[in-house]
Design an enzyme around this catalytic site. Structure first.
Site, short mmCIF file in Angstrom:
data_model
loop_
_atom_site.label_atom_id
_atom_site.label_comp_id
_atom_site.label_asym_id
_atom_site.label_seq_id
_atom_site.Cartn_x
_atom_site.Cartn_y
_atom_site.Cartn_z
N ASN A 1 37.69 103.70 -48.70
CA ASN A 1 37.94 103.46 -50.13
C ASN A 1 36.80 102.70 -50.79
O ASN A 1 36.33 103.08 -51.86
CB ASN A 1 39.24 102.66 -50.29
CG ASN A 1 40.43 103.49 -49.89
OD1 ASN A 1 40.53 104.66 -50.24
ND2 ASN A 1 41.35 102.89 -49.15
N VAL A 2 36.36 101.62 -50.16
CA VAL A 2 35.32 100.79 -50.77
C VAL A 2 33.94 101.43 -50.56
O VAL A 2 33.14 101.54 -51.49
CB VAL A 2 35.31 99.36 -50.19
CG1 VAL A 2 34.25 98.52 -50.87
CG2 VAL A 2 36.67 98.71 -50.35
N LYS B 1 47.10 86.52 -45.07
CA LYS B 1 46.83 87.90 -44.69
C LYS B 1 47.95 88.34 -43.75
O LYS B 1 48.60 87.51 -43.11
CB LYS B 1 45.48 87.97 -43.96
CG LYS B 1 44.83 89.32 -43.96
CD LYS B 1 43.91 89.53 -45.13
CE LYS B 1 43.31 90.92 -45.09
NZ LYS B 1 42.42 91.19 -46.22
N GLY C 1 30.77 102.96 -42.83
CA GLY C 1 32.18 103.00 -43.22
C GLY C 1 32.30 103.45 -44.66
O GLY C 1 31.95 102.72 -45.59
#
Ligand SMILES: NC(=O)c1ccc[n+]([C@@H]2O[C@H](COP(=O)([O-])OP(=O)(O)OC[C@H]3O[C@@H](n4cnc5c(N)ncnc54)[C@H](O)[C@@H]3O)[C@@H](O)[C@H]2O)c1
Length: 365
Positions: free
Chosen positions: A197-198, A94, A194
């Site tokens: 995008n997802v 990452k 939240g």
């Protein structure tokens, strides 16, 4: 092996890298600095036994470099287990870029970052994460082949977020099957925290199925946009965790299940997209288990995105992406049952399976 979110003062007491609490035998940690573009990034390569370390790049305004380091160590480790449990021949890596993606991300900075990725000769392959878009990966692609998540026009598999959301939806359904005996989410109350995008794509699946969806986000404009598009409710209270709900879906950042929230949580199921949802995976996983809250392990159910980007390396198409992502349902159900049979946390059950795949490959070598 411990992972923990620590406060700044505690972090400073540890040795800077190898002594970090989140340091879990990472193979390599690379600090990248470029004065001209203002780039300050850290690439974490946790483990490459199963293959090159693949994982997205996050751009975030961290409170301190310690926080950025801690994040990249935790996130890269999570990627190792995510790929292992999903059956992909990839290791875990990452990257984090320190800065505000809205104001500090420039094409020059992204290309410079790409050059650093290139210097690792494919040991680390990047993709998008929070603060990144497919267009950013297209820029990185101009300086290195070691990037996935590029746009379909440029020959990539496109934005991974809708596939991630589909996998989370599958994992959530499996958790519902386990908890309620049925995977139909109609009339189930789901809080999505939240709606980036997802989160937005997850809201779409949930509202199509007739779930009662509440959304929360720090971005008011986005809340209104998603509410109007899918006819869902904006959460108006100030403590989402204490609300009466069937399913809590964390889709913002990690560690929202922590010492403060875990005892307030009234959900029957936790299933969301965020990485590292448990601030302390062992201890908080155990508290969830003791409280009878079904936790669908984050790194298992949010693997759709990596399945999507892996397609670019292995040249498989959309149908195979969907098939692999739908299989998250079966794996989740299997792990929930396995955890119950062994009286261990669901997180541990998932980790054990992932680790045994890595160990088996290591022994073959
Ligand atoms: N994009 C993927 O394919 C993918 C894959 C696996 C895991 N994830 C994880 O899923 C999560 C969401 O990813 P994304 O791509 O949708 O990111 P994103 O940046 O598009 O969305 C994140 C959203 O969370 C909101 N947010 C931030 N802090 C919040 C808070 N305290 N309370 C409520 N909302 C808050 C932001 O305003 C934003 O709308 C991240 O943790 C990411 O690491 C994403």
């Amino acid at each position: 092996m411990v992972t923990d979110i620590m406060n700044k003062e505690d972090l400073k007491k540890m040795a800077p890298v190898f002594g970090q609490l989140s340091f879990d035998n990472h193979e390599q940690v690379v600090f990248c600095n470029d004065k001209d573009t203002g780039l300050k990034a850290i690439i974490g390569i946790h483990n490459t036994v199963l293959g090159p370390a693949l994982g997205g790049t996050r751009m975030w305004q961290y409170n301190s470099e310690w926080d950025a380091l801690n994040d990249v160590l935790r996130l890269s480790r999570g990627m190792t287990f995510k790929s292992a449990i999903t059956g992909l021949n990839l290791g875990g890596g990452k990257a984090v870029i320190i800065g505000d993606a809205k104001t500090q991300k420039t094409p020059e900075l992204m290309k410079r970052f790409g050059e650093f990725v290139h210097s690792l000769s494919g040991r680390y392959i990047t993709a998008e994460d929070v603060g990144m878009a497919t267009s950013d990966m297209d820029l990185v692609r101009t300086v290195t082949p070691y990037v996935t998540g590029i746009s379909e026009e440029k020959g990539g598999a496109g934005n991974p977020s809708p596939i991630t959301a589909y996998g989370v939806f599958m994992g959530m359904k499996a958790a519902a099957k386990y908890a309620y005996g049925s995977d139909i989410l109609e009339d189930k109350t789901v809080y999505v925290e939240g709606i980036g995008n997802v989160g937005e794509a997850l809201v779409e699946h949930l509202s199509n199925e007739g779930a009662k969806v509440y959304i929360s986000d720090i971005n008011q404009e986005r809340l209104e946009e998603v509410r109007d598009k899918y006819n869902v409710a904006i959460y108006g209270g100030n403590n989402i965790y204490a609300e009466d709900m069937d399913i809590y879906a964390p889709c913002a950042l990690g560690a929202t299940i922590n010492d403060t929230t875990i005892h307030q949580l009234r959900a029957k199921i936790v299933a969301g997209a965020a990485n590292n949802q448990l601030a302390e995976e062992l201890r908080h996983g155990k508290i969830l288990q003791d409280r009878g809250i079904v936790y669908a392990p984050d790194f298992l159910i949010n693997a759709g995105g990596i399945i999507n980007v892996y397609a670019e390396l292995e040249n498989y198409g959309k149908q195979e992406i969907i098939r692999k992502t739908e299989n998250i349902y079966n794996t989740t159900l299997e792990i929930l049952k396995n955890a119950e049979a062994k009286d261990i946390t669901t997180h541990q059950a998932a980790l054990d399976i992932a680790q045994s795949r890595i160990d088996a490959r290591k022994n073959e070598k």
